[in-house]
Design a protein around this motif. Structure first.
Motif, PDB file in Angstrom:
ATOM      1  N   ARG A   8      -9.423 -29.805  18.059  1.00  0.00           N
ATOM      2  CA  ARG A   8      -9.263 -29.018  16.837  1.00  0.00           C
ATOM      3  C   ARG A   8      -8.673 -29.933  15.775  1.00  0.00           C
ATOM      4  NH1 ARG A   8      -8.731 -23.384  17.552  1.00  0.00           N
ATOM      5  NH2 ARG A   8      -8.173 -23.369  15.372  1.00  0.00           N
ATOM      6  N   GLY A  53      -8.255 -26.530  21.318  1.00  0.00           N
ATOM      7  CA  GLY A  53      -8.383 -25.094  21.495  1.00  0.00           C
ATOM      8  C   GLY A  53      -9.192 -24.811  22.747  1.00  0.00           C
ATOM      9  N   ASP A  57     -11.622 -18.707  23.302  1.00  0.00           N
ATOM     10  CA  ASP A  57     -10.322 -18.038  23.117  1.00  0.00           C
ATOM     11  C   ASP A  57     -10.384 -17.234  21.822  1.00  0.00           C
ATOM     12  OD1 ASP A  57      -7.724 -17.241  22.768  1.00  0.00           O
ATOM     13  OD2 ASP A  57      -6.936 -19.240  22.369  1.00  0.00           O
ATOM     14  N   GLU A  60      -7.907 -18.142  19.150  1.00  0.00           N
ATOM     15  CA  GLU A  60      -8.026 -19.484  18.574  1.00  0.00           C
ATOM     16  C   GLU A  60      -6.690 -20.192  18.474  1.00  0.00           C
ATOM     17  OE1 GLU A  60     -10.412 -19.270  15.024  1.00  0.00           O
ATOM     18  OE2 GLU A  60     -12.200 -19.045  16.255  1.00  0.00           O
ATOM     19  N   ASP A  61      -5.860 -20.052  19.493  1.00  0.00           N
ATOM     20  CA  ASP A  61      -4.563 -20.712  19.499  1.00  0.00           C
ATOM     21  C   ASP A  61      -4.725 -22.226  19.628  1.00  0.00           C
ATOM     22  OD1 ASP A  61      -3.117 -18.401  19.233  1.00  0.00           O
ATOM     23  OD2 ASP A  61      -2.986 -18.061  21.400  1.00  0.00           O
ATOM     24  N   ILE A  62      -3.747 -22.930  19.095  1.00  0.00           N
ATOM     25  CA  ILE A  62      -3.749 -24.394  19.143  1.00  0.00           C
ATOM     26  C   ILE A  62      -2.771 -24.864  20.224  1.00  0.00           C
ATOM     27  CG2 ILE A  62      -3.343 -26.530  17.858  1.00  0.00           C
ATOM     28  CD1 ILE A  62      -5.537 -25.023  16.605  1.00  0.00           C
TER      29      ILE A  62
END
Ligand SMILES: [Zn+2]
Ligand SMILES: [Zn+2]
Length: 99
Positions: A8, A53, A57, A60-62
């Motif tokens: 990402r 990422g 998901d 879309e968490d990092i």
């Protein structure tokens, strides 16, 4: 467990206040020193705390995970050992970096 991730690049490079690098952030929270790249079967040394990422998901968490330089610049889907550490909003990320 093996999971699928992608790099990402659409993220802030701003580091959390407690760690002096994203690799340190990963090590402080995972509780181990970094050795090899997390990608399956990659024998390269991990050199980057990469922003990634999880594929599919919905939030879309990092996350941060140690990768070698070549995997850090890959645009492919990568299979990794699940040792992701959230990049932001960690309550216990308060370990002072060593000088
Ligand atoms: Zn941190
Ligand atoms: Zn690698």
């Amino acid at each position: 467990m093996i999971i699928q991730i992608t790099n990402r690049k659409d993220v802030s490079e701003e580091i959390c206040e407690c760690c002096d690098s994203w690799m340190a952030h990963w090590e402080n929270n995972y509780g181990e020193d970094t050795e090899n790249c997390s990608v399956n079967f990659c024998k390269n040394k991990a050199e980057v705390g990469a922003h990634v990422g999880i594929v599919d998901d919905e939030f879309e968490d990092i996350y941060i995970i140690p990768l070698c330089k070549s995997h850090n610049s890959s645009e492919d889907i990568m299979m990794v050992e699940d040792r992701l550490i959230p990049a932001y909003e960690l309550d216990d990320c308060d370990i002072a970096p060593e000088d």
